[in-house]
Design a protein around this motif. Structure first.
Motif, PDB file in Angstrom:
ATOM      1  N   ARG A  29      59.949  46.291  34.384  1.00  0.00           N
ATOM      2  CA  ARG A  29      60.975  45.245  34.584  1.00  0.00           C
ATOM      3  C   ARG A  29      62.369  45.825  34.462  1.00  0.00           C
ATOM      4  N   GLU A  30      62.542  46.623  33.429  1.00  0.00           N
ATOM      5  CA  GLU A  30      63.873  47.206  33.189  1.00  0.00           C
ATOM      6  C   GLU A  30      64.322  48.038  34.389  1.00  0.00           C
ATOM      7  N   ALA A  31      63.380  48.768  35.004  1.00  0.00           N
ATOM      8  CA  ALA A  31      63.737  49.659  36.118  1.00  0.00           C
ATOM      9  C   ALA A  31      63.633  48.973  37.475  1.00  0.00           C
ATOM     10  N   GLY A  32      63.087  47.755  37.525  1.00  0.00           N
ATOM     11  CA  GLY A  32      62.937  47.057  38.807  1.00  0.00           C
ATOM     12  C   GLY A  32      61.765  47.565  39.631  1.00  0.00           C
ATOM     13  N   HIS A  33      60.714  48.025  38.961  1.00  0.00           N
ATOM     14  CA  HIS A  33      59.528  48.531  39.672  1.00  0.00           C
ATOM     15  C   HIS A  33      58.319  47.617  39.474  1.00  0.00           C
ATOM     16  N   VAL A  34      57.285  47.839  40.302  1.00  0.00           N
ATOM     17  CA  VAL A  34      56.002  47.159  40.137  1.00  0.00           C
ATOM     18  C   VAL A  34      54.997  48.168  39.571  1.00  0.00           C
ATOM     19  N   ALA A  35      54.235  47.741  38.558  1.00  0.00           N
ATOM     20  CA  ALA A  35      53.181  48.588  37.984  1.00  0.00           C
ATOM     21  C   ALA A  35      51.869  47.820  38.057  1.00  0.00           C
ATOM     22  N   VAL A  36      50.812  48.503  38.478  1.00  0.00           N
ATOM     23  CA  VAL A  36      49.474  47.905  38.480  1.00  0.00           C
ATOM     24  C   VAL A  36      48.634  48.740  37.519  1.00  0.00           C
ATOM     25  N   ILE A  37      48.113  48.111  36.452  1.00  0.00           N
ATOM     26  CA  ILE A  37      47.363  48.893  35.457  1.00  0.00           C
ATOM     27  C   ILE A  37      45.888  48.467  35.418  1.00  0.00           C
ATOM     28  N   SER A  38      45.082  49.387  34.883  1.00  0.00           N
ATOM     29  CA  SER A  38      43.671  49.110  34.550  1.00  0.00           C
ATOM     30  C   SER A  38      42.849  48.687  35.768  1.00  0.00           C
ATOM     31  N   VAL A  39      43.044  49.420  36.892  1.00  0.00           N
ATOM     32  CA  VAL A  39      42.212  49.163  38.064  1.00  0.00           C
ATOM     33  C   VAL A  39      41.247  50.330  38.264  1.00  0.00           C
ATOM     34  N   GLY A  40      40.122  50.028  38.902  1.00  0.00           N
ATOM     35  CA  GLY A  40      39.012  50.959  39.047  1.00  0.00           C
ATOM     36  C   GLY A  40      37.798  50.075  39.217  1.00  0.00           C
ATOM     37  N   TRP A  41      36.688  50.395  38.518  1.00  0.00           N
ATOM     38  CA  TRP A  41      35.539  49.477  38.621  1.00  0.00           C
ATOM     39  C   TRP A  41      35.289  48.715  37.333  1.00  0.00           C
ATOM     40  N   ASP A  42      35.473  49.343  36.166  1.00  0.00           N
ATOM     41  CA  ASP A  42      35.414  48.576  34.921  1.00  0.00           C
ATOM     42  C   ASP A  42      36.311  49.225  33.890  1.00  0.00           C
ATOM     43  N   PRO A  43      37.545  48.721  33.722  1.00  0.00           N
ATOM     44  CA  PRO A  43      38.088  47.499  34.307  1.00  0.00           C
ATOM     45  C   PRO A  43      38.433  47.676  35.783  1.00  0.00           C
ATOM     46  N   GLY A  44      38.415  46.566  36.504  1.00  0.00           N
ATOM     47  CA  GLY A  44      38.738  46.594  37.922  1.00  0.00           C
ATOM     48  C   GLY A  44      37.849  45.623  38.666  1.00  0.00           C
ATOM     49  N   MET A  45      36.989  46.165  39.555  1.00  0.00           N
ATOM     50  CA  MET A  45      36.164  45.291  40.396  1.00  0.00           C
ATOM     51  C   MET A  45      35.210  44.433  39.554  1.00  0.00           C
ATOM     52  N   PHE A  46      34.671  45.004  38.455  1.00  0.00           N
ATOM     53  CA  PHE A  46      33.800  44.197  37.581  1.00  0.00           C
ATOM     54  C   PHE A  46      34.586  43.033  36.959  1.00  0.00           C
ATOM     55  N   SER A  47      35.847  43.307  36.626  1.00  0.00           N
ATOM     56  CA  SER A  47      36.675  42.266  35.988  1.00  0.00           C
ATOM     57  C   SER A  47      36.875  41.096  36.940  1.00  0.00           C
ATOM     58  N   VAL A  48      37.136  41.406  38.225  1.00  0.00           N
ATOM     59  CA  VAL A  48      37.318  40.352  39.234  1.00  0.00           C
ATOM     60  C   VAL A  48      36.062  39.496  39.310  1.00  0.00           C
ATOM     61  N   SER A  49      34.903  40.162  39.321  1.00  0.00           N
ATOM     62  CA  SER A  49      33.646  39.422  39.432  1.00  0.00           C
ATOM     63  C   SER A  49      33.458  38.488  38.237  1.00  0.00           C
ATOM     64  N   ARG A  50      33.795  38.977  37.028  1.00  0.00           N
ATOM     65  CA  ARG A  50      33.665  38.133  35.831  1.00  0.00           C
ATOM     66  C   ARG A  50      34.540  36.893  35.950  1.00  0.00           C
ATOM     67  N   VAL A  51      35.773  37.070  36.420  1.00  0.00           N
ATOM     68  CA  VAL A  51      36.702  35.932  36.485  1.00  0.00           C
ATOM     69  C   VAL A  51      36.249  34.913  37.534  1.00  0.00           C
ATOM     70  N   TYR A  52      35.872  35.384  38.724  1.00  0.00           N
ATOM     71  CA  TYR A  52      35.400  34.460  39.766  1.00  0.00           C
ATOM     72  C   TYR A  52      34.176  33.682  39.275  1.00  0.00           C
ATOM     73  N   ALA A  53      33.207  34.411  38.670  1.00  0.00           N
ATOM     74  CA  ALA A  53      31.955  33.760  38.267  1.00  0.00           C
ATOM     75  C   ALA A  53      32.199  32.735  37.163  1.00  0.00           C
ATOM     76  N   GLY A  54      33.073  33.081  36.202  1.00  0.00           N
ATOM     77  CA  GLY A  54      33.347  32.161  35.101  1.00  0.00           C
ATOM     78  C   GLY A  54      34.100  30.928  35.562  1.00  0.00           C
ATOM     79  N   ALA A  55      34.993  31.126  36.539  1.00  0.00           N
ATOM     80  CA  ALA A  55      35.772  29.992  37.054  1.00  0.00           C
ATOM     81  C   ALA A  55      34.879  29.017  37.814  1.00  0.00           C
ATOM     82  N   ILE A  56      33.880  29.571  38.508  1.00  0.00           N
ATOM     83  CA  ILE A  56      33.009  28.735  39.345  1.00  0.00           C
ATOM     84  C   ILE A  56      31.935  28.052  38.504  1.00  0.00           C
ATOM     85  N   MET A  57      31.445  28.764  37.487  1.00  0.00           N
ATOM     86  CA  MET A  57      30.286  28.268  36.730  1.00  0.00           C
ATOM     87  C   MET A  57      30.599  28.210  35.242  1.00  0.00           C
ATOM     88  N   PRO A  58      31.253  27.119  34.780  1.00  0.00           N
ATOM     89  CA  PRO A  58      31.631  27.062  33.358  1.00  0.00           C
ATOM     90  C   PRO A  58      30.434  27.041  32.414  1.00  0.00           C
TER      91      PRO A  58
END
Ligand code: NDP
Length: 329
Positions: free
Chosen positions: A112-141
């Motif tokens: 923020r201070e420098a005016g840049h974008v940072a993307v952290i903790s991407v890959g498969w776990d954390p990353g693609m597995f995390s996306v799957s957890r969020v979609y599944a939990g949102a759909i099936m409480p």
């Protein structure tokens, strides 16, 4: 369209994976690699890829759109990512799950201070597995989450074995228990202990004359790493280890099972699974897709830190929104 100009900081397994992923994506171009070692000793695949000292990080801000950090999570990234976010838009694969909130705060402040974008903790776990957890939990409480890792090489467990006196080299595979996987996939929502979910297979090269019984005992009783698992130890020669266990495969499955219906009478199983011949090459491929999203968010004037949860799928794709709507919906 000009390609997205990529830099890499740290050239180990993951750095090489990022380089290969850049070559596979025509809208990206790898410009250079920064290393803390003597640049003359680091040799990227690409002949036109520059190698610079990490001390020169500030000297190339005009040459690079997104810097991909490929250092280790234990000690490199907590320092490197906030420092680099002051100079570049950055992407990292920080995978120490418990420390992600702290890492996010440090990187967010710098970006923020420098005016840049940072993307952290991407890959498969954390990353693609995390996306799957969020979609599944949102759909099936009403349900339960399960993550199985493997069959794959755990670098941390292999290192722990190598530190035992008398061990020359080692490779450790994490293996899901088939019966546990099947029970979860049936929708039975089983309660599983650590021991019931995974086994650990160790291939060990012992020094000449070493006490192999003592080495095996030290492995299977090691707290945190092996004591809670059924562990097998196989002693092999260095030649056998190099011949049969040289790859870095990994993968696993994220599963959520749950129910709907007035009395919970209907069961649903959501599964996302990966079988990876090369963990670093796959992880590098995710990082480059996220570098594309990072460049787009920066071009749109955004600043600050993001995780995979904040990136809309269309931002990751090389295809235009029009083509995505016509072919992927
Ligand atoms: P490596 O050990 O291969 O490389 C880490 C760093 O070590 C390199 O960036 C390099 O930095 C340095 N290094 C020092 N000496 C050497 C050498 N002789 N050869 C190669 N590198 C050397 O780790 P990986 O690349 O396998 O993994 C990096 C991180 O990626 C892991 O710590 C893990 O946290 C993360 N990861 C995340 C995943 C996810 O799903 N989110 C999945 C897989 C990995 P330098 O060039 O500056 O010396």
């Amino acid at each position: 369209m000009n390609p997205i100009r990529i830099g890499i900081l740290g050239y180990g397994n993951l750095g090489r994976g990022v380089e290969l992923a850049c070559a596979a994506n025509p809208d990206t171009q790898l410009v250079g690699v920064f290393t803390r070692r003597d640049p003359a000793t680091v040799h990227p695949y690409g002949e036109n890829v520059a190698v610079w000292s990490a001390d020169e990080l500030a000297a190339h801000t005009g040459d690079i759109d997104v810097l991909v950090l490929a250092g280790g999570s234990a000690t490199d990234l907590p320092e490197q990512t906030p420092a680099a976010a002051a100079l570049y838009n950055v992407v990292d694969s920080f995978d120490t799950h418990a420390n992600i909130p702290e890492h996010f705060a440090a990187v967010d402040a710098a970006a923020r201070e420098a005016g840049h974008v940072a993307v952290i903790s991407v890959g498969w776990d954390p990353g693609m597995f995390s996306v799957s957890r969020v979609y599944a939990g949102a759909i099936m409480p009403n349900g339960a989450d399960y993550t199985f890792w493997g069959r794959g090489v755990s670098q941390g467990h292999s290192d722990a074995i190598r530190r035992i006196p008398g061990v020359v080299d080692a490779r450790q595979y994490t293996v899901p228990v088939p019966a546990a996987l099947e029970a979860v996939r049936s929708g039975a929502n089983p309660d599983l202990t650590t021991r019931q979910k995974h086994t650990r297979e160790c291939f060990v090269v012992a020094a000449d004359g070493a006490d192999t019984a003592a080495i095996e005992e030290a492995i299977v009783t090691m707290p945190n790493y092996f004591a809670d698992y059924d562990t097998t130890v196989t002693f092999v020669s260095q030649e056998e280890l190099d011949r049969d266990h040289a790859g870095i495969p990994h993968g696993g499955s994220v599963i959520r099972t749950g129910t709907t219906g007035a009395a919970g009478e209907n069961t649903h199983v959501i599964e996302y699974s990966l079988k990876l011949d090369s963990n670093p090459e796959f992880t590098g491929s995710v990082l480059v897709a996220c570098a594309r999203a990072c460049a787009r968010m920066a071009a749109a004037g955004e600043t600050g830190c993001r995780t995979i949860f904040d990136i809309a799928p269309a931002l990751l794709s090389p295809l235009t929104p029009e083509v995505l709507r016509a072919t992927m919906l």
